[in-house]
Design a protein around this motif. Structure first.
Motif, PDB file in Angstrom:
ATOM      1  N   MET A   1       0.838  -1.213   0.000  1.00 19.01           N
ATOM      2  CA  MET A   1       0.000   0.000   0.000  1.00 19.01           C
ATOM      3  C   MET A   1       0.866   1.254   0.000  1.00 19.01           C
ATOM      4  N   LYS A   2       1.953   1.196   0.778  1.00 14.36           N
ATOM      5  CA  LYS A   2       2.854   2.337   0.859  1.00 14.36           C
ATOM      6  C   LYS A   2       3.495   2.629  -0.491  1.00 14.36           C
ATOM      7  N   GLN A   3       3.834   1.545  -1.233  1.00 15.03           N
ATOM      8  CA  GLN A   3       4.456   1.715  -2.536  1.00 15.03           C
ATOM      9  C   GLN A   3       3.482   2.360  -3.525  1.00 15.03           C
ATOM     10  N   VAL A   4       2.211   1.978  -3.442  1.00 11.56           N
ATOM     11  CA  VAL A   4       1.183   2.567  -4.317  1.00 11.56           C
ATOM     12  C   VAL A   4       1.042   4.058  -4.028  1.00 11.56           C
ATOM     13  N   PHE A   5       1.023   4.401  -2.755  1.00  8.30           N
ATOM     14  CA  PHE A   5       0.909   5.809  -2.369  1.00  8.30           C
ATOM     15  C   PHE A   5       2.098   6.613  -2.892  1.00  8.30           C
ATOM     16  N   LEU A   6       3.302   6.065  -2.733  1.00  5.90           N
ATOM     17  CA  LEU A   6       4.505   6.759  -3.211  1.00  5.90           C
ATOM     18  C   LEU A   6       4.485   6.913  -4.725  1.00  5.90           C
ATOM     19  N   TYR A   7       4.002   5.874  -5.418  1.00  2.15           N
ATOM     20  CA  TYR A   7       3.907   5.940  -6.877  1.00  2.15           C
ATOM     21  C   TYR A   7       2.932   7.041  -7.297  1.00  2.15           C
ATOM     22  N   LEU A   8       1.758   7.079  -6.637  1.00  2.55           N
ATOM     23  CA  LEU A   8       0.752   8.100  -6.974  1.00  2.55           C
ATOM     24  C   LEU A   8       1.260   9.505  -6.672  1.00  2.55           C
ATOM     25  N   ALA A   9       1.977   9.642  -5.547  1.00  7.85           N
ATOM     26  CA  ALA A   9       2.525  10.953  -5.192  1.00  7.85           C
ATOM     27  C   ALA A   9       3.545  11.401  -6.233  1.00  7.85           C
ATOM     28  N   ALA A  10       4.419  10.496  -6.654  1.00  2.00           N
ATOM     29  CA  ALA A  10       5.427  10.826  -7.672  1.00  2.00           C
ATOM     30  C   ALA A  10       4.767  11.174  -9.003  1.00  2.00           C
ATOM     31  N   TRP A  11       3.700  10.430  -9.333  1.00  2.00           N
ATOM     32  CA  TRP A  11       2.969  10.679 -10.579  1.00  2.00           C
ATOM     33  C   TRP A  11       2.322  12.062 -10.565  1.00  2.00           C
ATOM     34  N   CYS A  12       1.726  12.451  -9.434  1.00  2.00           N
ATOM     35  CA  CYS A  12       1.104  13.776  -9.288  1.00  2.00           C
ATOM     36  C   CYS A  12       2.149  14.889  -9.406  1.00  2.00           C
ATOM     37  N   ILE A  13       3.294  14.676  -8.791  1.00  2.00           N
ATOM     38  CA  ILE A  13       4.370  15.671  -8.862  1.00  2.00           C
ATOM     39  C   ILE A  13       4.846  15.836 -10.304  1.00  2.00           C
ATOM     40  N   THR A  14       4.976  14.719 -11.015  1.00  2.00           N
ATOM     41  CA  THR A  14       5.407  14.764 -12.418  1.00  2.00           C
ATOM     42  C   THR A  14       4.393  15.508 -13.273  1.00  2.00           C
ATOM     43  N   LEU A  15       3.100  15.220 -13.063  1.00  5.30           N
ATOM     44  CA  LEU A  15       2.047  15.915 -13.824  1.00  5.30           C
ATOM     45  C   LEU A  15       2.069  17.415 -13.549  1.00  5.30           C
ATOM     46  N   THR A  16       2.239  17.780 -12.288  1.00  8.45           N
ATOM     47  CA  THR A  16       2.289  19.196 -11.913  1.00  8.45           C
ATOM     48  C   THR A  16       3.468  19.894 -12.573  1.00  8.45           C
ATOM     49  N   ALA A  17       4.630  19.224 -12.559  1.00 14.57           N
ATOM     50  CA  ALA A  17       5.833  19.802 -13.174  1.00 14.57           C
ATOM     51  C   ALA A  17       5.634  19.998 -14.666  1.00 14.57           C
ATOM     52  N   HIS A  18       5.004  19.007 -15.329  1.00  8.65           N
ATOM     53  CA  HIS A  18       4.745  19.126 -16.771  1.00  8.65           C
ATOM     54  C   HIS A  18       3.780  20.277 -17.052  1.00  8.65           C
ATOM     55  N   ALA A  19       2.760  20.416 -16.214  1.00  6.38           N
ATOM     56  CA  ALA A  19       1.783  21.493 -16.393  1.00  6.38           C
ATOM     57  C   ALA A  19       2.452  22.858 -16.224  1.00  6.38           C
ATOM     58  N   GLN A  20       3.323  22.968 -15.229  1.00  2.00           N
ATOM     59  CA  GLN A  20       4.032  24.228 -15.008  1.00  2.00           C
ATOM     60  C   GLN A  20       4.948  24.554 -16.171  1.00  2.00           C
ATOM     61  N   ASP A  21       5.643  23.543 -16.701  1.00  2.00           N
ATOM     62  CA  ASP A  21       6.525  23.746 -17.856  1.00  2.00           C
ATOM     63  C   ASP A  21       5.718  24.181 -19.075  1.00  2.00           C
ATOM     64  N   ALA A  22       4.555  23.544 -19.276  1.00  3.31           N
ATOM     65  CA  ALA A  22       3.704  23.887 -20.411  1.00  3.31           C
ATOM     66  C   ALA A  22       3.198  25.319 -20.296  1.00  3.31           C
ATOM     67  N   TYR A  23       2.838  25.711 -19.065  1.00  2.31           N
ATOM     68  CA  TYR A  23       2.367  27.083 -18.852  1.00  2.31           C
ATOM     69  C   TYR A  23       3.484  28.084 -19.130  1.00  2.31           C
ATOM     70  N   LYS A  24       4.675  27.824 -18.602  1.00  2.00           N
ATOM     71  CA  LYS A  24       5.820  28.707 -18.831  1.00  2.00           C
ATOM     72  C   LYS A  24       6.117  28.820 -20.321  1.00  2.00           C
ATOM     73  N   ASP A  25       6.051  27.697 -21.028  1.00  2.00           N
ATOM     74  CA  ASP A  25       6.288  27.716 -22.475  1.00  2.00           C
ATOM     75  C   ASP A  25       5.254  28.579 -23.192  1.00  2.00           C
ATOM     76  N   SER A  26       3.999  28.516 -22.726  1.00  3.18           N
ATOM     77  CA  SER A  26       2.949  29.314 -23.371  1.00  3.18           C
ATOM     78  C   SER A  26       3.183  30.803 -23.160  1.00  3.18           C
ATOM     79  N   ILE A  27       3.663  31.188 -21.973  1.00  4.88           N
ATOM     80  CA  ILE A  27       3.959  32.597 -21.707  1.00  4.88           C
ATOM     81  C   ILE A  27       5.186  33.041 -22.494  1.00  4.88           C
ATOM     82  N   ASP A  28       6.190  32.187 -22.566  1.00  8.09           N
ATOM     83  CA  ASP A  28       7.383  32.505 -23.369  1.00  8.09           C
ATOM     84  C   ASP A  28       6.998  32.730 -24.824  1.00  8.09           C
TER      85      ASP A  28
END
Length: 197
Positions: A1-28
């Motif tokens: 269960m702990k491994q699933v939680f860590l995987y989901l947390a890492a996945w959410c962080i990755t999605l957030t980072a991609h969204a932030q990069d995409a937003y920055k690219d749009s402003i650039d």
């Protein structure tokens, strides 16, 4: 269960980072297009443009309130010849932990031109004026069609200087009315032009 939680947390962080990069690219991309198509600053002068780093914190959802008393009134300009505007509505939003309110305007002159029938004008001042940003204030452009379900996406990363920030004569730039003077700093959008005019 702990491994699933860590995987989901890492996945959410990755999605957030991609969204932030995409937003920055749009402003650039927005800034690059703005600089390339600028009608006043041309050639080698373009090197003097300055912008705050893209910051999604300054992209907010504002609640729109239609103004019921929309009489035309004179707005002072840089050359002393006022222009006629009316308050189309109000934008209410939270930024830097405090409630903010800005008026959005319609231009009497532009309203007579078919291509600008849906144009809304948002001039504002903030605590960066005369320091990091142009002393008289900055602008944002909106359209009536940007208002959806009484909300508007307000992106200060797209705030730009009036033409009067680059040349001292030839333009009549509206000066933001008192109701649009923010006490907070808007560290987003275009900075003070890096060369005096």
């Amino acid at each position: 269960m702990k491994q699933v939680f860590l995987y989901l947390a890492a996945w959410c962080i990755t999605l957030t980072a991609h969204a932030q990069d995409a937003y920055k690219d749009s402003i650039d991309h927005f800034i690059a297009d703005y600089v390339a198509k600028h009608q006043v600053v041309t050639g080698a002068e373009k090197q003097y443009f300055r912008f705050f780093p893209a910051d999604e914190h300054y992209r907010v959802i504002a609640r729109f309130q239609k103004e019921t008393k929309s009489d035309w009134f004179p707005v002072p300009t840089s050359n002393g010849k006022p222009k006629q505007y009316r308050i189309y509505g109000w934008l209410l939003f939270t930024l830097n932990g405090s409630q903010q309110k800005l008026a959005v305007y319609q231009s009497q002159f532009l309203l007579q031109r078919e291509e600008y029938f849906d144009y809304l004008f948002l001039p504002f001042k903030d605590a960066t004026n005369g320091k990091e940003s142009y002393e008289t204030g900055r602008y944002l452009d909106l359209k009536t069609t940007d208002i959806k379900n009484n909300t508007v996406v307000l992106d200060f990363n797209k705030a730009y200087n009036p033409y009067c920030a680059y040349v001292s004569t030839g333009y009549s730039c509206p000066i933001p009315p008192k109701e649009n003077h923010l006490k907070i700093a808007i560290n987003a959008g275009e900075k003070q032009f890096a060369r005096e005019h």
